[in-house]
Design a protein around this motif. Structure first.
Motif, PDB file in Angstrom:
ATOM      1  N   ARG A  27       9.644  79.179 -95.606  1.00 50.54           N
ATOM      2  CA  ARG A  27      10.224  78.134 -94.771  1.00 50.54           C
ATOM      3  C   ARG A  27       9.181  77.147 -94.318  1.00 50.54           C
ATOM      4  O   ARG A  27       8.061  77.508 -93.990  1.00 50.54           O
ATOM      5  N   GLY A  28       9.587  75.889 -94.302  1.00 49.74           N
ATOM      6  CA  GLY A  28       8.791  74.880 -93.618  1.00 49.74           C
ATOM      7  C   GLY A  28       7.816  74.091 -94.460  1.00 49.74           C
ATOM      8  O   GLY A  28       7.207  73.151 -93.955  1.00 49.74           O
ATOM      9  N   PHE A  29       7.633  74.440 -95.736  1.00 52.17           N
ATOM     10  CA  PHE A  29       6.610  73.698 -96.473  1.00 52.17           C
ATOM     11  C   PHE A  29       7.077  72.303 -96.855  1.00 52.17           C
ATOM     12  O   PHE A  29       6.251  71.443 -97.174  1.00 52.17           O
ATOM     13  N   SER A  30       8.365  72.045 -96.828  1.00 51.94           N
ATOM     14  CA  SER A  30       8.862  70.748 -97.271  1.00 51.94           C
ATOM     15  C   SER A  30       8.409  69.602 -96.377  1.00 51.94           C
ATOM     16  O   SER A  30       8.449  68.445 -96.782  1.00 51.94           O
ATOM     17  N   MET A  34       0.532  69.554 -98.944  1.00 51.47           N
ATOM     18  CA  MET A  34       0.062  70.649 -99.789  1.00 51.47           C
ATOM     19  C   MET A  34      -1.054  70.135-100.686  1.00 51.47           C
ATOM     20  O   MET A  34      -1.135  68.933-100.961  1.00 51.47           O
ATOM     21  N   GLY A  35      -1.886  71.048-101.132  1.00 51.65           N
ATOM     22  CA  GLY A  35      -3.001  70.575-101.924  1.00 51.65           C
ATOM     23  C   GLY A  35      -3.762  71.682-102.619  1.00 51.65           C
ATOM     24  O   GLY A  35      -3.269  72.810-102.739  1.00 51.65           O
ATOM     25  N   TRP A  36      -4.948  71.310-103.060  1.00 57.44           N
ATOM     26  CA  TRP A  36      -5.824  72.232-103.776  1.00 57.44           C
ATOM     27  C   TRP A  36      -7.241  72.136-103.225  1.00 57.44           C
ATOM     28  O   TRP A  36      -7.741  71.039-102.971  1.00 57.44           O
ATOM     29  N   PHE A  37      -7.853  73.279-103.065  1.00 53.61           N
ATOM     30  CA  PHE A  37      -9.272  73.394-102.792  1.00 53.61           C
ATOM     31  C   PHE A  37      -9.885  74.237-103.898  1.00 53.61           C
ATOM     32  O   PHE A  37      -9.193  74.929-104.627  1.00 53.61           O
ATOM     33  N   LYS A  43     -20.989  78.807-102.026  1.00 58.31           N
ATOM     34  CA  LYS A  43     -20.810  77.441-101.561  1.00 58.31           C
ATOM     35  C   LYS A  43     -19.554  77.329-100.708  1.00 58.31           C
ATOM     36  O   LYS A  43     -18.658  78.167-100.760  1.00 58.31           O
ATOM     37  N   GLU A  44     -19.486  76.251 -99.941  1.00 60.77           N
ATOM     38  CA  GLU A  44     -18.301  76.027 -99.112  1.00 60.77           C
ATOM     39  C   GLU A  44     -17.125  75.577 -99.972  1.00 60.77           C
ATOM     40  O   GLU A  44     -17.299  75.061-101.077  1.00 60.77           O
ATOM     41  N   ARG A  45     -15.942  75.781 -99.421  1.00 61.21           N
ATOM     42  CA  ARG A  45     -14.743  75.310-100.111  1.00 61.21           C
ATOM     43  C   ARG A  45     -14.771  73.792-100.196  1.00 61.21           C
ATOM     44  O   ARG A  45     -15.129  73.108 -99.238  1.00 61.21           O
ATOM     45  N   GLU A  46     -14.359  73.277-101.340  1.00 61.11           N
ATOM     46  CA  GLU A  46     -14.371  71.836-101.583  1.00 61.11           C
ATOM     47  C   GLU A  46     -12.945  71.314-101.728  1.00 61.11           C
ATOM     48  O   GLU A  46     -12.136  71.881-102.481  1.00 61.11           O
ATOM     49  N   PHE A  47     -12.644  70.248-101.034  1.00 62.13           N
ATOM     50  CA  PHE A  47     -11.344  69.600-101.150  1.00 62.13           C
ATOM     51  C   PHE A  47     -11.202  68.986-102.535  1.00 62.13           C
ATOM     52  O   PHE A  47     -12.095  68.278-103.015  1.00 62.13           O
ATOM     53  N   VAL A  48     -10.040  69.218-103.151  1.00 55.59           N
ATOM     54  CA  VAL A  48      -9.779  68.664-104.474  1.00 55.59           C
ATOM     55  C   VAL A  48      -8.732  67.552-104.397  1.00 55.59           C
ATOM     56  O   VAL A  48      -8.981  66.423-104.831  1.00 55.59           O
ATOM     57  N   ALA A  49      -7.554  67.873-103.862  1.00 63.42           N
ATOM     58  CA  ALA A  49      -6.479  66.887-103.804  1.00 63.42           C
ATOM     59  C   ALA A  49      -5.393  67.368-102.864  1.00 63.42           C
ATOM     60  O   ALA A  49      -5.270  68.562-102.603  1.00 63.42           O
ATOM     61  N   CYS A  50      -4.597  66.424-102.340  1.00 62.02           N
ATOM     62  CA  CYS A  50      -3.444  66.803-101.531  1.00 62.02           C
ATOM     63  C   CYS A  50      -2.330  65.785-101.689  1.00 62.02           C
ATOM     64  O   CYS A  50      -2.557  64.650-102.114  1.00 62.02           O
ATOM     65  N   ILE A  51      -1.131  66.220-101.349  1.00 61.80           N
ATOM     66  CA  ILE A  51       0.062  65.389-101.462  1.00 61.80           C
ATOM     67  C   ILE A  51       1.047  65.847-100.393  1.00 61.80           C
ATOM     68  O   ILE A  51       1.110  67.036-100.075  1.00 61.80           O
ATOM     69  N   LYS A  52       1.795  64.909 -99.844  1.00 64.07           N
ATOM     70  CA  LYS A  52       2.821  65.287 -98.893  1.00 64.07           C
ATOM     71  C   LYS A  52       4.084  65.620 -99.678  1.00 64.07           C
ATOM     72  O   LYS A  52       4.454  64.892-100.588  1.00 64.07           O
ATOM     73  N   THR A 101       1.166  68.396 -91.175  1.00 61.62           N
ATOM     74  CA  THR A 101       2.078  67.331 -91.598  1.00 61.62           C
ATOM     75  C   THR A 101       1.329  66.028 -91.838  1.00 61.62           C
ATOM     76  O   THR A 101       1.927  65.022 -92.178  1.00 61.62           O
ATOM     77  N   TYR A 102       0.019  66.050 -91.626  1.00 65.92           N
ATOM     78  CA  TYR A 102      -0.789  64.852 -91.854  1.00 65.92           C
ATOM     79  C   TYR A 102      -1.801  65.158 -92.951  1.00 65.92           C
ATOM     80  O   TYR A 102      -2.147  66.306 -93.195  1.00 65.92           O
ATOM     81  N   TYR A 103      -2.292  64.112 -93.607  1.00 70.45           N
ATOM     82  CA  TYR A 103      -3.249  64.297 -94.680  1.00 70.45           C
ATOM     83  C   TYR A 103      -4.586  64.768 -94.110  1.00 70.45           C
ATOM     84  O   TYR A 103      -5.062  64.251 -93.112  1.00 70.45           O
ATOM     85  N   SER A 104      -5.181  65.737 -94.777  1.00 73.05           N
ATOM     86  CA  SER A 104      -6.453  66.271 -94.322  1.00 73.05           C
ATOM     87  C   SER A 104      -7.263  66.769 -95.509  1.00 73.05           C
ATOM     88  O   SER A 104      -6.714  67.319 -96.466  1.00 73.05           O
ATOM     89  N   THR A 105      -8.580  66.572 -95.430  1.00 77.77           N
ATOM     90  CA  THR A 105      -9.496  67.085 -96.452  1.00 77.77           C
ATOM     91  C   THR A 105     -10.298  68.266 -95.931  1.00 77.77           C
ATOM     92  O   THR A 105     -11.216  68.738 -96.591  1.00 77.77           O
ATOM     93  N   THR A 106      -9.948  68.744 -94.746  1.00 84.25           N
ATOM     94  CA  THR A 106     -10.672  69.830 -94.094  1.00 84.25           C
ATOM     95  C   THR A 106      -9.959  71.153 -94.326  1.00 84.25           C
ATOM     96  O   THR A 106      -8.787  71.298 -93.990  1.00 84.25           O
ATOM     97  N   SER A 107     -10.672  72.122 -94.854  1.00 87.20           N
ATOM     98  CA  SER A 107     -10.031  73.392 -95.204  1.00 87.20           C
ATOM     99  C   SER A 107      -9.439  74.108 -93.985  1.00 87.20           C
ATOM    100  O   SER A 107      -8.409  74.767 -94.090  1.00 87.20           O
ATOM    101  N   ALA A 108     -10.066  73.961 -92.833  1.00 90.71           N
ATOM    102  CA  ALA A 108      -9.604  74.671 -91.639  1.00 90.71           C
ATOM    103  C   ALA A 108      -8.214  74.225 -91.180  1.00 90.71           C
ATOM    104  O   ALA A 108      -7.542  74.956 -90.445  1.00 90.71           O
ATOM    105  N   THR A 109      -7.769  73.065 -91.598  1.00 91.38           N
ATOM    106  CA  THR A 109      -6.447  72.582 -91.171  1.00 91.38           C
ATOM    107  C   THR A 109      -5.316  73.118 -92.038  1.00 91.38           C
ATOM    108  O   THR A 109      -4.152  72.914 -91.724  1.00 91.38           O
ATOM    109  N   TYR A 110      -5.674  73.791 -93.112  1.00 90.15           N
ATOM    110  CA  TYR A 110      -4.647  74.364 -93.993  1.00 90.15           C
ATOM    111  C   TYR A 110      -4.469  75.839 -93.644  1.00 90.15           C
ATOM    112  O   TYR A 110      -5.395  76.642 -93.743  1.00 90.15           O
TER     113      TYR A 110
END
Length: 123
Positions: A27-30, A34-37, A43-52, A101-110
């Motif tokens: 529930r609730g992902f719509s 969502m994205g990919w790291f 090494k630290e997790r690296e942001f790859v891409a995201c999409i609403k 619900t907002y765009y983010s490149t920070t892993s901690a927000t996912y």
């Protein structure tokens, strides 16, 4: 709660392509981004891409811009990452994520992460 299951990783030669898939359920992902790291051991997790989920606007990490494409199929509840012109530096474990619900490149927000799928690019 959102469940994410990745597939599609594997071994590919440099210059080749792979497509990762992420089946989403729960529930609730719509309403979320969502994205990919990706992560390489040590090494630290690296942001790859995201999409609403409900919009077509996308963000990409600088290292993959122009080579990777993120998309989703709402009818199948599936997120994709098309990876072209792969390089050895793209070798990593790739994680599907669902976040705010907002765009983010920070892993901690996912807050929701899949189990990861290994991508290995040989030279």
């Amino acid at each position: 709660q959102v469940q994410l299951v990745e597939s599609g990783g594997g071994l590919v030669q440099a210059g080749g392509s792979l497509r990762l898939s992420c089946a989403a359920s729960g529930r609730g992902f719509s309403s979320r981004v969502m994205g990919w790291f990706r992560q390489v051991p040590g090494k630290e997790r690296e942001f790859v891409a995201c999409i609403k989920w409900v919009a077509d606007y996308t963000f990409y990490g600088e290292s993959v811009k122009g080579r990777f494409t993120i998309s989703r199929d709402k009818a199948k509840n599936t997120l994709y990452l098309q990876m072209d012109s792969l390089k050895p530096d793209d070798t990593a474990v790739y994680y599907c994520v669902a976040g705010p619900t907002y765009y983010s490149t920070t892993s901690a927000t996912y807050t929701n992460w899949g189990q990861g799928t290994q991508v290995t690019v040989s030279s």
